[in-house]
Design a protein around this motif. Structure first.
Motif, PDB file in Angstrom:
ATOM      1  N   VAL A  20     -22.675   8.230  30.559  1.00 12.85           N
ATOM      2  CA  VAL A  20     -22.710   9.394  29.670  1.00 12.85           C
ATOM      3  C   VAL A  20     -22.023  10.585  30.339  1.00 12.85           C
ATOM      4  O   VAL A  20     -21.290  11.339  29.687  1.00 12.85           O
ATOM      5  CB  VAL A  20     -24.165   9.733  29.279  1.00 12.85           C
ATOM      6  N   PHE A  21     -22.244  10.756  31.653  1.00 18.14           N
ATOM      7  CA  PHE A  21     -21.530  11.808  32.374  1.00 18.14           C
ATOM      8  C   PHE A  21     -20.018  11.605  32.249  1.00 18.14           C
ATOM      9  O   PHE A  21     -19.262  12.568  32.028  1.00 18.14           O
ATOM     10  CB  PHE A  21     -21.914  11.805  33.856  1.00 18.14           C
ATOM     11  N   HIS A  22     -19.577  10.356  32.411  1.00 13.98           N
ATOM     12  CA  HIS A  22     -18.152  10.057  32.331  1.00 13.98           C
ATOM     13  C   HIS A  22     -17.597  10.420  30.955  1.00 13.98           C
ATOM     14  O   HIS A  22     -16.541  11.056  30.836  1.00 13.98           O
ATOM     15  CB  HIS A  22     -17.926   8.570  32.623  1.00 13.98           C
ATOM     16  N   GLU A  23     -18.323  10.007  29.910  1.00 16.92           N
ATOM     17  CA  GLU A  23     -17.864  10.314  28.547  1.00 16.92           C
ATOM     18  C   GLU A  23     -17.876  11.815  28.294  1.00 16.92           C
ATOM     19  O   GLU A  23     -16.953  12.370  27.681  1.00 16.92           O
ATOM     20  CB  GLU A  23     -18.753   9.600  27.532  1.00 16.92           C
ATOM     21  N   GLY A  24     -18.949  12.484  28.742  1.00 12.56           N
ATOM     22  CA  GLY A  24     -19.064  13.915  28.498  1.00 12.56           C
ATOM     23  C   GLY A  24     -17.994  14.710  29.223  1.00 12.56           C
ATOM     24  O   GLY A  24     -17.336  15.583  28.633  1.00 12.56           O
ATOM     25  N   THR A  39     -26.971  17.738  37.769  1.00 14.74           N
ATOM     26  CA  THR A  39     -25.698  17.578  37.070  1.00 14.74           C
ATOM     27  C   THR A  39     -25.893  17.661  35.566  1.00 14.74           C
ATOM     28  O   THR A  39     -25.125  18.327  34.856  1.00 14.74           O
ATOM     29  CB  THR A  39     -25.064  16.216  37.437  1.00 14.74           C
ATOM     30  N   ALA A  40     -26.919  16.974  35.052  1.00 12.81           N
ATOM     31  CA  ALA A  40     -27.185  16.995  33.611  1.00 12.81           C
ATOM     32  C   ALA A  40     -27.451  18.417  33.130  1.00 12.81           C
ATOM     33  O   ALA A  40     -26.961  18.842  32.076  1.00 12.81           O
ATOM     34  CB  ALA A  40     -28.370  16.083  33.298  1.00 12.81           C
ATOM     35  N   ARG A  41     -28.232  19.169  33.905  1.00  8.67           N
ATOM     36  CA  ARG A  41     -28.566  20.542  33.504  1.00  8.67           C
ATOM     37  C   ARG A  41     -27.330  21.445  33.551  1.00  8.67           C
ATOM     38  O   ARG A  41     -27.085  22.243  32.647  1.00  8.67           O
ATOM     39  CB  ARG A  41     -29.666  21.085  34.419  1.00  8.67           C
ATOM     40  N   HIS A  42     -26.574  21.339  34.647  1.00  9.40           N
ATOM     41  CA  HIS A  42     -25.361  22.146  34.771  1.00  9.40           C
ATOM     42  C   HIS A  42     -24.386  21.846  33.637  1.00  9.40           C
ATOM     43  O   HIS A  42     -23.811  22.751  33.031  1.00  9.40           O
ATOM     44  CB  HIS A  42     -24.664  21.844  36.104  1.00  9.40           C
ATOM     45  N   LEU A  43     -24.179  20.549  33.391  1.00  6.12           N
ATOM     46  CA  LEU A  43     -23.147  20.158  32.428  1.00  6.12           C
ATOM     47  C   LEU A  43     -23.460  20.652  31.021  1.00  6.12           C
ATOM     48  O   LEU A  43     -22.551  20.974  30.256  1.00  6.12           O
ATOM     49  CB  LEU A  43     -22.971  18.639  32.430  1.00  6.12           C
ATOM     50  N   ARG A  44     -24.727  20.684  30.670  1.00  6.78           N
ATOM     51  CA  ARG A  44     -25.073  21.175  29.330  1.00  6.78           C
ATOM     52  C   ARG A  44     -24.666  22.636  29.173  1.00  6.78           C
ATOM     53  O   ARG A  44     -24.180  23.055  28.114  1.00  6.78           O
ATOM     54  CB  ARG A  44     -26.565  20.972  29.058  1.00  6.78           C
ATOM     55  N   VAL A  45     -24.867  23.414  30.233  1.00  7.57           N
ATOM     56  CA  VAL A  45     -24.489  24.828  30.182  1.00  7.57           C
ATOM     57  C   VAL A  45     -22.973  24.980  30.169  1.00  7.57           C
ATOM     58  O   VAL A  45     -22.403  25.741  29.375  1.00  7.57           O
ATOM     59  CB  VAL A  45     -25.107  25.589  31.370  1.00  7.57           C
ATOM     60  N   HIS A 102     -13.951  12.519  38.192  1.00  6.94           N
ATOM     61  CA  HIS A 102     -13.659  11.442  39.140  1.00  6.94           C
ATOM     62  C   HIS A 102     -14.691  11.412  40.266  1.00  6.94           C
ATOM     63  O   HIS A 102     -15.186  10.342  40.658  1.00  6.94           O
ATOM     64  CB  HIS A 102     -12.255  11.636  39.709  1.00  6.94           C
ATOM     65  N   GLY A 103     -15.039  12.583  40.779  1.00  7.81           N
ATOM     66  CA  GLY A 103     -16.040  12.644  41.837  1.00  7.81           C
ATOM     67  C   GLY A 103     -17.406  12.177  41.367  1.00  7.81           C
ATOM     68  O   GLY A 103     -18.110  11.459  42.083  1.00  7.81           O
ATOM     69  N   VAL A 104     -17.801  12.568  40.154  1.00 10.87           N
ATOM     70  CA  VAL A 104     -19.095  12.142  39.607  1.00 10.87           C
ATOM     71  C   VAL A 104     -19.103  10.628  39.397  1.00 10.87           C
ATOM     72  O   VAL A 104     -20.112   9.952  39.646  1.00 10.87           O
ATOM     73  CB  VAL A 104     -19.397  12.889  38.291  1.00 10.87           C
ATOM     74  N   ASP A 105     -17.991  10.060  38.946  1.00 12.13           N
ATOM     75  CA  ASP A 105     -17.901   8.602  38.800  1.00 12.13           C
ATOM     76  C   ASP A 105     -18.136   7.914  40.143  1.00 12.13           C
ATOM     77  O   ASP A 105     -18.882   6.923  40.230  1.00 12.13           O
ATOM     78  CB  ASP A 105     -16.523   8.208  38.267  1.00 12.13           C
ATOM     79  N   LEU A 106     -17.492   8.421  41.195  1.00 14.27           N
ATOM     80  CA  LEU A 106     -17.656   7.819  42.523  1.00 14.27           C
ATOM     81  C   LEU A 106     -19.091   7.960  43.021  1.00 14.27           C
ATOM     82  O   LEU A 106     -19.632   7.045  43.658  1.00 14.27           O
ATOM     83  CB  LEU A 106     -16.691   8.482  43.508  1.00 14.27           C
ATOM     84  N   LEU A 107     -19.723   9.096  42.711  1.00 15.27           N
ATOM     85  CA  LEU A 107     -21.123   9.285  43.105  1.00 15.27           C
ATOM     86  C   LEU A 107     -22.012   8.244  42.428  1.00 15.27           C
ATOM     87  O   LEU A 107     -22.899   7.660  43.059  1.00 15.27           O
ATOM     88  CB  LEU A 107     -21.575  10.699  42.737  1.00 15.27           C
ATOM     89  N   GLY A 108     -21.781   7.997  41.146  1.00 17.96           N
ATOM     90  CA  GLY A 108     -22.557   6.984  40.447  1.00 17.96           C
ATOM     91  C   GLY A 108     -22.318   5.594  40.988  1.00 17.96           C
ATOM     92  O   GLY A 108     -23.243   4.771  41.057  1.00 17.96           O
ATOM     93  N   GLN A 109     -21.087   5.301  41.395  1.00 20.15           N
ATOM     94  CA  GLN A 109     -20.770   3.975  41.920  1.00 20.15           C
ATOM     95  C   GLN A 109     -21.433   3.719  43.268  1.00 20.15           C
ATOM     96  O   GLN A 109     -21.622   2.565  43.670  1.00 20.15           O
ATOM     97  CB  GLN A 109     -19.255   3.812  42.043  1.00 20.15           C
TER      98      GLN A 109
END
Length: 383
Positions: A187-191, A261-267, A294-301
């Motif tokens: 969802v982070f990636h899509e958002g 991340t979820a909280r920041h991204l909503r804002v 890209h960085g968030v994707d790598l963090l999730g991986q």
């Protein structure tokens, strides 16, 4: 209109395939729990029947099933609470039967008392119903050959076996945590991808869609927190899973970063949705969000591939050093600059999630003096 029946049939087939695919996934996902339950029930029956001589240890079998269940919350403390509550419910039912006998009105007394006591042990209504079912078995079935409290012993056996199964035949808790992490980071990636597209193309609908997706992340964060809590609880008592505790501790750190991340991204998404409504393309901000994605994707991986531990940190470090509105949007207005400023604490939190010390992460940020938006914090607005 002539195409409507074929289209309806196609839609039905698609729904049926999706239904069967979802059912198949549920069946496959339940295999570890089904195996654990089966082995635990066989053990409970064998102990009650062959060791204690109970001819029909119905309570031992049903209480084991009720105690372990198929729910996500299978951590030892929850299993212990359920086992204790059910055992107390059985013992209470047997004590009431011993005092007032069996019959129609006695059935009501036992049911009422069992539900009230069970609610004191657990806030889950399903647990009270499970305890009440055990109480009804006590009232309706003939007394066993070993005496009225034989079934209480069966309840104790069921609880001990359920605890042993939780430790010695654990469901793979890391499987659930990794699945929950994948769902959240997808969802982070899509958002983030949607936000980058909206900035690159001045696409307001894309920003709104990204915001709508990111508003639904809290449930995914909570699911991951639940499965991770279960995994850590099981790993603390299971000899087979104890060696995975460092991996789970790493997930805990990443989860904390993912929550922020979820909280920041909503804002940030709300600000971008307003920003792109003027129809102006902003490729510089789009490139920055794409790099962040890209960085968030790598963090999730990292949750599944520990060899990527330093990859996301490298991306965030490089981004942090350049998070100065004067560099990113040198000719930008206040609204563009505020987006850059909002990302500064966001990237610091991501660096901490990647394993960096918080102060070291803050030291990477270039100074931003007397900027109109520099005192704003992403969590200042309601999410």
């Amino acid at each position: 209109m002539s195409d409507s029946p074929p289209l309806r049939r196609l839609a039905r087939r698609v729904r049926m395939r999706a239904h069967f695919a979802a059912g198949w996934r549920r069946a496959v996902d339940s295999l570890p729990a089904a195996l654990q339950l089966t082995l635990a029930v066989i053990a409970s029956y064998s102990i009650a029947h062959f060791v204690f001589g109970h001819a029909t240890p119905l309570i031992a079998v049903t209480a084991t099933i009720s105690t372990l269940g198929l729910a996500r919350n299978a951590k030892p403390r929850a299993v212990l609470e359920t086992a204790l509550g059910i055992t107390v419910g059985i013992a209470l039912s047997e004590a009431i039967v011993l005092l007032i006998g069996k019959g129609g009105w006695q059935l009501g007394v036992v049911l009422f008392a069992t539900i009230v006591v069970a609610r004191a042990f657990s806030s889950n209504p399903a647990f009270a119903i499970a305890a009440a079912v055990q109480g009804m078995i006590v009232v309706l079935l003939p007394d066993p050959a070993g005496g009225v409290f034989t079934r209480s012993l069966d309840g104790v056996i069921a609880g001990l076996v359920a605890l042993a199964a939780t430790a010695l035949i654990p469901r793979d808790p890391r499987r659930e945590t990794k699945r929950d992490a994948r769902l959240l980071f997808s969802v982070f990636h899509e958002g983030l991808g949607g936000l980058a597209d909206s900035l690159s193309n001045a696409d307001a609908p894309a920003a709104e869609l990204a915001l709508d997706r990111l508003r639904r992340t809290q449930v995914l964060v909570d699911d991951w927190a639940t499965s991770l809590d279960n995994a850590q609880s099981i790993a603390s008592i299971s000899p087979w899973l104890r060696r995975h505790k460092p991996e789970l501790e790493t997930q805990e750190r990443i989860l904390a970063g993912a929550d922020l991340t979820a909280r920041h991204l909503r804002v940030v998404a709300r600000r971008i949705a307003v920003l792109v409504s003027d129809g102006v393309k902003r490729p510089e901000l789009a490139a920055m969000i794409a790099e962040l994605s890209h960085g968030v994707d790598l963090l999730g991986q990292q949750v599944e591939d520990r060899s990527l531990v330093g990859a996301s940190r490298s991306v965030f470090e490089d981004l942090a050093r350049r998070l100065d509105p004067a560099l990113i949007v040198p000719d930008g207005a206040l609204r563009e600059s505020v987006i850059v400023v909002l990302l500064r604490p966001f990237v610091v939190d991501l660096l901490v999630a990647s394993g960096m010390d918080a102060q070291a992460a803050r030291d990477l940020l270039p100074p931003v003096e007397d900027h109109p938006g520099s005192e704003e914090h992403p969590l200042g607005a309601p999410s």
